[in-house]
Design an enzyme around this catalytic site. Structure first.
Site, PDB file in Angstrom:
ATOM      1  N   CYS A 106       0.822  -1.205   0.000  1.00 15.42           N
ATOM      2  CA  CYS A 106       0.000   0.000   0.000  1.00 15.42           C
ATOM      3  C   CYS A 106       0.861   1.263   0.000  1.00 15.42           C
ATOM      4  CB  CYS A 106      -0.924   0.001   1.207  1.00 15.42           C
ATOM      5  SG  CYS A 106      -0.062  -0.389   2.741  1.00 15.42           S
TER       6      CYS A 106
HETATM    7  P1  NAD Z   1      -9.936  -5.817   0.727  1.00 15.18           P
HETATM    8  O1  NAD Z   1     -10.477  -4.604   1.397  1.00 15.18           O
HETATM    9  O2  NAD Z   1     -10.644  -6.356  -0.445  1.00 15.18           O
HETATM   10  O3  NAD Z   1      -9.871  -7.013   1.791  1.00 15.18           O
HETATM   11  C1  NAD Z   1      -9.220  -6.881   3.035  1.00 15.18           C
HETATM   12  C2  NAD Z   1      -9.827  -7.855   4.030  1.00 15.18           C
HETATM   13  O4  NAD Z   1     -11.133  -7.412   4.376  1.00 15.18           O
HETATM   14  C3  NAD Z   1      -9.999  -9.268   3.497  1.00 15.18           C
HETATM   15  O5  NAD Z   1      -9.753 -10.202   4.524  1.00 15.18           O
HETATM   16  C4  NAD Z   1     -11.459  -9.300   3.066  1.00 15.18           C
HETATM   17  O6  NAD Z   1     -11.968 -10.615   3.095  1.00 15.18           O
HETATM   18  C5  NAD Z   1     -12.088  -8.425   4.123  1.00 15.18           C
HETATM   19  N1  NAD Z   1     -13.303  -7.730   3.690  1.00 15.18           N
HETATM   20  C6  NAD Z   1     -13.388  -6.818   2.686  1.00 15.18           C
HETATM   21  N2  NAD Z   1     -14.644  -6.345   2.601  1.00 15.18           N
HETATM   22  C7  NAD Z   1     -15.365  -6.968   3.587  1.00 15.18           C
HETATM   23  C8  NAD Z   1     -16.721  -6.914   4.023  1.00 15.18           C
HETATM   24  N3  NAD Z   1     -17.615  -6.127   3.442  1.00 15.18           N
HETATM   25  N4  NAD Z   1     -17.095  -7.703   5.054  1.00 15.18           N
HETATM   26  C9  NAD Z   1     -16.213  -8.516   5.674  1.00 15.18           C
HETATM   27  N5  NAD Z   1     -14.912  -8.615   5.306  1.00 15.18           N
HETATM   28  C10 NAD Z   1     -14.498  -7.857   4.278  1.00 15.18           C
HETATM   29  O7  NAD Z   1      -8.430  -5.483   0.399  1.00 15.18           O
HETATM   30  P2  NAD Z   1      -7.334  -6.353  -0.364  1.00 15.18           P
HETATM   31  O8  NAD Z   1      -7.544  -6.246  -1.830  1.00 15.18           O
HETATM   32  O9  NAD Z   1      -7.206  -7.687   0.241  1.00 15.18           O
HETATM   33  O10 NAD Z   1      -6.054  -5.496   0.031  1.00 15.18           O
HETATM   34  C11 NAD Z   1      -5.694  -4.343  -0.644  1.00 15.18           C
HETATM   35  C12 NAD Z   1      -6.160  -3.083   0.033  1.00 15.18           C
HETATM   36  O11 NAD Z   1      -5.699  -3.045   1.366  1.00 15.18           O
HETATM   37  C13 NAD Z   1      -5.583  -1.850  -0.645  1.00 15.18           C
HETATM   38  O12 NAD Z   1      -6.530  -0.821  -0.641  1.00 15.18           O
HETATM   39  C14 NAD Z   1      -4.386  -1.519   0.213  1.00 15.18           C
HETATM   40  O13 NAD Z   1      -3.982  -0.179   0.158  1.00 15.18           O
HETATM   41  C15 NAD Z   1      -4.918  -1.874   1.573  1.00 15.18           C
HETATM   42  N6  NAD Z   1      -3.834  -2.194   2.501  1.00 15.18           N
HETATM   43  C16 NAD Z   1      -3.565  -1.306   3.480  1.00 15.18           C
HETATM   44  C17 NAD Z   1      -2.534  -1.575   4.358  1.00 15.18           C
HETATM   45  C18 NAD Z   1      -2.174  -0.612   5.444  1.00 15.18           C
HETATM   46  O14 NAD Z   1      -1.345  -0.972   6.272  1.00 15.18           O
HETATM   47  N7  NAD Z   1      -2.736   0.570   5.496  1.00 15.18           N
HETATM   48  C19 NAD Z   1      -1.792  -2.742   4.242  1.00 15.18           C
HETATM   49  C20 NAD Z   1      -2.115  -3.637   3.220  1.00 15.18           C
HETATM   50  C21 NAD Z   1      -3.160  -3.356   2.357  1.00 15.18           C
END
Ligand code: NAD
Length: 468
Positions: free
Chosen positions: A274
């Site tokens: 990220c």
């Molecule tokens: P994502 O939001 O699709 O998923 C993240 C997690 O949330 C997963 O385990 C997913 O199953 C869960 N999730 C998502 N929506 C949900 C819902 N409505 N209900 C229940 N669970 C839900 O993200 P991703 O594609 O896996 O990761 C990438 C994103 O994460 C990017 O936007 C990136 O910038 C961010 N990220 C941020 C950090 C940080 O430290 N700030 C670190 C890594 C990734």
């Protein structure tokens, strides 16, 4: 050592062989921290944390060391890195290895927990950093094992147990990582089930976890949806959300170095982190030379408008949002889908665009890097603030002008601001400071570590221990 795809099942078996299948009163089918049912997982973590409270700080330290030692194993690190790439279809094994090793080495343990003392005529007051109890932690697809390891070390060091909700698309590698953590903890004599999850991670299970009374702190590492969900839960929540890090280059920068740093940062694990550079904003007078040097360092430049349009259609959907199947894919792979064959020295696809282009506005998480030309550094800083979208996540600047570096730091207000280096210097790769893969911009904890996962408690001794 190289582990081929075919060998993976064999090695998985080897790593998890000897697993105890335990039947406990309050946990069914419990296999090294993996439960059939989310409620059982939370209950087991609750009991584990009560037991954990009886352990000393020396015990905690020993358990954290046991996790580190288990994963100081090249074969295991390569295995989880390879499984992660194969299962999620994202990133590159060599970078996952670097990231997993980084987490094992540079995630702080109990040394992060510092008590405060106030003494005076009325005695001694201690402010202690105590655990929340059971933490519910949600992990992303982009850094699945890195997040599990980093969160486990920090949350356990702080005295908590943790229930993980991994991304369903990283189920297999997350299960193996959690089981391996449990085996390491068991060998070191830790209470069972300090780190748990479910066999079938799902949105439904995550919601059960979020709502469970015994989960006292939620930590979401992911996109805006999940961060919003935990913040609306009515519980204490830490949100580590999306970014869109701009890299500004002005006319005072070391342009050759800036070009290399940007390509290195942007291509790290195919742009999955990220914190990775997502767009470049370059001052007009040096833009051509910067692009020339980016091309020398592994960029493939698209200048043809039709080709750029084809690339947009390839990786973005009708609503101009990213197509998941291209997230974390290599530049070579993406170009091949446009009928362009390059060798693996090509790490990033670059192009000049205007600031409104979706490649600038969207968080792509793939090695496609738009460059926007501006007249001077002040315009560059203003545009960087605009395209960071108030995420308060990460920004990068290449400049030798201290006044302008200070100006950008003040205006952009990101959690991480890297000056004159690749973005990953901000998480401790070639930059000072600890590492984390949970960077809490929205809720303000910053680069999380053990102390983030604690509650402050005041312990007052009246009249005693004032020895001055
Ligand atoms: P994502 O939001 O699709 O998923 C993240 C997690 O949330 C997963 O385990 C997913 O199953 C869960 N999730 C998502 N929506 C949900 C819902 N409505 N209900 C229940 N669970 C839900 O993200 P991703 O594609 O896996 O990761 C990438 C994103 O994460 C990017 O936007 C990136 O910038 C961010 N990220 C941020 C950090 C940080 O430290 N700030 C670190 C890594 C990734």
């Amino acid at each position: 050592m190289n582990i081929s795809t075919l060998d993976i099942e064999k090695v998985v078996k080897k790593v998890i062989e000897g697993i105890d299948v335990k039947e406990k009163e309050n946990c069914v089918d419990c296999v090294d921290g993996i439960f059939e049912n989310m409620n059982d997982a939370v209950e087991a973590a609750f009991i584990a944390q009560k037991e954990y409270m009886k352990c000393t700080m020396a015990d905690r330290d020993r358990f954290i060391k046991a996790i580190r030692e288990e994963f100081y194993n090249d074969e295991l690190i390569e295995l989880i890195s390879r499984m992660s790439v194969e299962e999620t279809g994202m990133g590159e094994v060599e970078y996952k290895i670097i990231k997993n090793k980084l987490v094992i080495e540079k995630t702080p343990g109990i040394e992060d927990l510092k008590s405060e003392a106030i003494s005076g005529d009325d005695g001694l007051t201690l402010v202690e950093l105590s655990p929340f109890g059971v933490i519910g932690a949600i992990a992303p697809t982009t850094n699945p094992t890195e997040t599990l390891l980093c969160n486990s070390i920090g949350m356990l060091a702080a005295g908590n147990s943790v229930v993980f909700s991994p991304h369903p698309r990283a189920k297999k590698v997350s299960t193996l990582t959690i089981q391996t953590i449990n085996r390491a903890l068991r060998k070191a004599g830790a209470p069972e089930n300090l780190v748990v999850s479910v066999a079938e991670p799902s949105i439904e299970n995550t919601n059960i976890m979020i709502k469970h009374d015994k989960v006292k702190l939620l930590v979401a590492t992911g996109g805006p949806g999940i961060v919003k969900l935990v913040l609306s839960s009515g519980k204490k929540a830490i949100g580590a959300g999306a970014g869109n890090p701009p890299a500004v280059v002005d006319e005072t920068a070391d342009i050759e170095k800036a070009a290399k740093d940007i390509i290195d940062g942007c291509s790290f694990d195919n742009n999955l982190p990220c914190i990775a550079e997502k767009e470049v904003i370059a001052v007009d007078s040096i833009a051509d030379y910067l692009i020339f040097n980016m091309n020398k360092n592994g960029a493939y430049q698209i200048t043809d408008k039709d080709l750029l349009d084809k690339l947009v259609k390839l990786v973005l959907n009708d609503k101009l949002k990213i197509k998941t199947e291209f997230v974390g894919k290599s530049a070579k792979y993406i170009l091949s889908k446009l009928g362009i064959e390059v060798d693996s020295s090509i790490k990033v696809i670059i192009m000049e665009t205007d600031k409104e282009h979706p490649f600038v506005q969207e968080e792509l998480m793939m090695p496609i890097l738009p460059i926007v030309r501006v007249k001077d550094v002040d315009e560059a800083i203003d545009l960087a603030v605009e395209v960071e979208h108030g995420n308060r996540h990460t920004a990068i600047m290449h400049s030798k002008n201290v006044d302008k570096l200070t100006k950008m730091a003040r205006l952009i207000q990101t959690t991480i601001f890297v000056k004159n280096g690749p973005s990953y210097a901000g998480i401790g790769v070639g930059g000072e400071g600890h590492t984390t893969f949970t960077i809490a911009g929205p809720t303000g904890e910053g680069l999380t570590s053990a102390k983030t996962f604690t509650r402050k408690r005041r312990c007052v001794l009246v009249e005693g221990f004032n020895v001055r």
